[in-house]
Design a protein around this motif. Structure first.
Motif, PDB file in Angstrom:
ATOM      1  N   SER A  39      28.759  21.322 -19.162  1.00  0.00           N
ATOM      2  CA  SER A  39      29.200  20.768 -17.886  1.00  0.00           C
ATOM      3  C   SER A  39      30.504  19.997 -18.058  1.00  0.00           C
ATOM      4  CB  SER A  39      28.128  19.848 -17.295  1.00  0.00           C
ATOM      5  OG  SER A  39      26.972  20.584 -16.947  1.00  0.00           O
ATOM      6  N   GLY A  40      31.324  19.999 -17.009  1.00  0.00           N
ATOM      7  CA  GLY A  40      32.571  19.260 -17.055  1.00  0.00           C
ATOM      8  C   GLY A  40      32.354  17.761 -17.087  1.00  0.00           C
ATOM      9  N   ILE A  41      31.367  17.281 -16.328  1.00  0.00           N
ATOM     10  CA  ILE A  41      30.946  15.881 -16.371  1.00  0.00           C
ATOM     11  C   ILE A  41      29.526  15.863 -16.905  1.00  0.00           C
ATOM     12  CG2 ILE A  41      30.395  13.828 -15.004  1.00  0.00           C
ATOM     13  CD1 ILE A  41      32.567  14.589 -13.078  1.00  0.00           C
ATOM     14  N   VAL A  42      29.326  15.220 -18.040  1.00  0.00           N
ATOM     15  CA  VAL A  42      28.013  15.204 -18.679  1.00  0.00           C
ATOM     16  C   VAL A  42      27.273  13.922 -18.309  1.00  0.00           C
ATOM     17  CG1 VAL A  42      26.770  15.248 -20.868  1.00  0.00           C
ATOM     18  CG2 VAL A  42      28.861  16.610 -20.585  1.00  0.00           C
ATOM     19  N   ILE A  43      26.085  14.093 -17.718  1.00  0.00           N
ATOM     20  CA  ILE A  43      25.202  12.975 -17.369  1.00  0.00           C
ATOM     21  C   ILE A  43      23.964  13.088 -18.254  1.00  0.00           C
ATOM     22  CG2 ILE A  43      23.934  11.801 -15.544  1.00  0.00           C
ATOM     23  CD1 ILE A  43      26.875  11.866 -14.956  1.00  0.00           C
ATOM     24  N   PRO A  44      23.846  12.292 -19.320  1.00  0.00           N
ATOM     25  CA  PRO A  44      22.767  12.478 -20.289  1.00  0.00           C
ATOM     26  C   PRO A  44      21.434  11.887 -19.817  1.00  0.00           C
ATOM     27  CG  PRO A  44      24.155  10.665 -20.985  1.00  0.00           C
ATOM     28  CD  PRO A  44      24.782  11.222 -19.738  1.00  0.00           C
ATOM     29  N   ARG A  45      20.898  12.487 -18.771  1.00  0.00           N
ATOM     30  CA  ARG A  45      19.594  12.058 -18.245  1.00  0.00           C
ATOM     31  C   ARG A  45      18.668  13.261 -18.225  1.00  0.00           C
ATOM     32  NH1 ARG A  45      19.574   7.462 -15.072  1.00  0.00           N
ATOM     33  NH2 ARG A  45      17.349   7.878 -14.886  1.00  0.00           N
ATOM     34  N   ARG A  46      17.444  13.096 -18.732  1.00  0.00           N
ATOM     35  CA  ARG A  46      16.555  14.237 -18.908  1.00  0.00           C
ATOM     36  C   ARG A  46      16.123  14.866 -17.582  1.00  0.00           C
ATOM     37  NH1 ARG A  46      13.960   9.588 -20.414  1.00  0.00           N
ATOM     38  NH2 ARG A  46      12.097   8.948 -19.258  1.00  0.00           N
ATOM     39  N   MET A  96      17.107  12.219  -8.020  1.00  0.00           N
ATOM     40  CA  MET A  96      16.618  10.900  -7.610  1.00  0.00           C
ATOM     41  C   MET A  96      16.700   9.864  -8.738  1.00  0.00           C
ATOM     42  SD  MET A  96      16.088  11.388  -4.483  1.00  0.00           S
ATOM     43  CE  MET A  96      15.330   9.842  -3.976  1.00  0.00           C
ATOM     44  N   CYS A  97      17.667  10.077  -9.671  1.00  0.00           N
ATOM     45  CA  CYS A  97      17.783   9.107 -10.759  1.00  0.00           C
ATOM     46  C   CYS A  97      19.226   8.769 -11.089  1.00  0.00           C
ATOM     47  CB  CYS A  97      17.056   9.602 -12.010  1.00  0.00           C
ATOM     48  SG  CYS A  97      17.850  11.004 -12.821  1.00  0.00           S
ATOM     49  N   VAL A  98      20.191   9.566 -10.622  1.00  0.00           N
ATOM     50  CA  VAL A  98      21.605   9.318 -10.889  1.00  0.00           C
ATOM     51  C   VAL A  98      22.349   9.275  -9.564  1.00  0.00           C
ATOM     52  CG1 VAL A  98      23.724  10.211 -11.926  1.00  0.00           C
ATOM     53  CG2 VAL A  98      21.556  10.417 -13.154  1.00  0.00           C
ATOM     54  N   ARG A  99      23.081   8.186  -9.337  1.00  0.00           N
ATOM     55  CA  ARG A  99      23.826   8.025  -8.093  1.00  0.00           C
ATOM     56  C   ARG A  99      25.313   8.173  -8.350  1.00  0.00           C
ATOM     57  NH1 ARG A  99      22.830   2.452  -6.486  1.00  0.00           N
ATOM     58  NH2 ARG A  99      24.006   2.957  -4.591  1.00  0.00           N
ATOM     59  N   LEU A 100      25.944   9.048  -7.582  1.00  0.00           N
ATOM     60  CA  LEU A 100      27.382   9.262  -7.663  1.00  0.00           C
ATOM     61  C   LEU A 100      27.989   8.972  -6.301  1.00  0.00           C
ATOM     62  CD1 LEU A 100      27.334  12.720  -9.495  1.00  0.00           C
ATOM     63  CD2 LEU A 100      27.604  10.478 -10.561  1.00  0.00           C
ATOM     64  N   LYS A 101      29.253   8.608  -6.289  1.00  0.00           N
ATOM     65  CA  LYS A 101      29.970   8.393  -5.035  1.00  0.00           C
ATOM     66  C   LYS A 101      31.244   9.209  -5.057  1.00  0.00           C
ATOM     67  CE  LYS A 101      32.095   4.757  -2.182  1.00  0.00           C
ATOM     68  NZ  LYS A 101      32.431   3.328  -2.104  1.00  0.00           N
ATOM     69  N   TYR A 102      31.503   9.917  -3.951  1.00  0.00           N
ATOM     70  CA  TYR A 102      32.713  10.728  -3.844  1.00  0.00           C
ATOM     71  C   TYR A 102      33.802   9.933  -3.133  1.00  0.00           C
ATOM     72  CZ  TYR A 102      35.921  14.099  -1.737  1.00  0.00           C
ATOM     73  OH  TYR A 102      37.038  14.761  -1.306  1.00  0.00           O
ATOM     74  N   VAL A 103      34.982   9.851  -3.770  1.00  0.00           N
ATOM     75  CA  VAL A 103      36.138   9.193  -3.181  1.00  0.00           C
ATOM     76  C   VAL A 103      37.164  10.275  -2.870  1.00  0.00           C
ATOM     77  CG1 VAL A 103      37.946   7.471  -3.476  1.00  0.00           C
ATOM     78  CG2 VAL A 103      35.691   7.092  -4.491  1.00  0.00           C
ATOM     79  N   ALA A 104      37.478  10.451  -1.590  1.00  0.00           N
ATOM     80  CA  ALA A 104      38.342  11.550  -1.165  1.00  0.00           C
ATOM     81  C   ALA A 104      39.774  11.351  -1.645  1.00  0.00           C
ATOM     82  CB  ALA A 104      38.324  11.670   0.359  1.00  0.00           C
ATOM     83  N   GLU A 165      12.073   1.926 -17.057  1.00  0.00           N
ATOM     84  CA  GLU A 165      12.991   3.073 -16.980  1.00  0.00           C
ATOM     85  C   GLU A 165      14.429   2.593 -16.834  1.00  0.00           C
ATOM     86  OE1 GLU A 165      10.216   2.747 -15.250  1.00  0.00           O
ATOM     87  OE2 GLU A 165       8.974   4.336 -16.121  1.00  0.00           O
ATOM     88  N   ALA A 166      14.643   1.543 -16.036  1.00  0.00           N
ATOM     89  CA  ALA A 166      15.984   0.988 -15.876  1.00  0.00           C
ATOM     90  C   ALA A 166      16.487   0.385 -17.181  1.00  0.00           C
ATOM     91  CB  ALA A 166      15.991  -0.060 -14.770  1.00  0.00           C
TER      92      ALA A 166
END
Length: 221
Positions: A39-46, A96-104, A165-166
């Motif tokens: 992946s181009g952006i790696v999020i290491p969450r199972r 339901m475990c990783v939150r991302l925000k898109y900035v235009a 978990e947090a």
């Protein structure tokens, strides 16, 4: 949206505790996000699929495509099946475990950190310098990185319960699978309590909420 704005890179923010933890500037017009190294952006969450979503431009639009992820994708609380347009400020939730925000493109880019908050109490953190003070006296030698990350998480969520978990996600963000045991978490909490005890033996700062997690008890006097 004008042409010059469209040519600017897309910005994706990784959120944690309602603050920006990391920013990704997408120099490419087509990028994937997921757990796997491909992946181009790696999020290491199972919980996240190896290749979870794709974000790409199509003319003046920026589109998110859920790539049949196992645990799903949500945009502003609505589950995405396939493709959807992204708009400035949209919040994307992976599994339901990783939150991302898109900035235009063309929007004002926010600071990559939250301004320091004023949190009263005997215990205070200088978060920029990673220094810890109790009643105005600094903990010396400094806390270990895992101890500091745990304390910082409790500090910015002062009074609220932080789940186990947090704790894993904050202290050991690169861990996949069941790599962190209950015993490891309890040992870290115990060592941090011991360090705080050195400066204030009369008070227990970290409270264990059985079945829920931990919270910081930071009195004002």
């Amino acid at each position: 949206m004008n042409e010059s704005a469209i040519e600017r890179p897309i910005l994706i923010e990784l959120l944690e505790n309602n603050q920006t933890r990391q920013q990704f500037v997408l120099e490419s017009d087509d990028v994937t996000v997921g757990r796997g190294e491909e992946s181009g952006i790696v999020i290491p969450r199972r919980q996240v699929s190896r290749v979870h979503i794709r974000i790409y431009r199509e003319g003046n639009r920026v589109i998110l495509n859920d790539l049949n992820s196992k645990n799903g994708t949500w945009v502003n609380g609505v589950q995405v099946k396939g493709k959807t347009d992204l708009h400035d400020g949209d919040e994307v939730n992976l599994a339901m475990c990783v939150r991302l925000k898109y900035v235009a493109p063309g929007s004002t880019v926010p600071l990559p950190f939250a301004p320091p908050e004023v949190i009263g109490g005997r215990l205070r953190l200088d978060r920029e310098a990673h220094r810890v003070f109790i009643n105005g006296k600094e903990i010396d030698p400094p806390l270990s990185p895992p101890q500091y990350r745990l304390l910082e998480m409790l500090y910015i969520n002062s009074g609220n319960v932080c789940t186990r978990e947090a704790v894993i996600d904050t202290v050991w963000p690169e861990t996949l699978g069941e790599g962190v045991s209950e015993q490891a978490i309890d040992a870290l909490v115990r060592r941090l309590r011991d360090r705080l005890y050195e400066l204030d033996p009369a008070h227990q700062y970290i409270v264990t909420m059985r079945g829920h997690g931990f919270r910081l008890n930071n009195p004002h006097n």
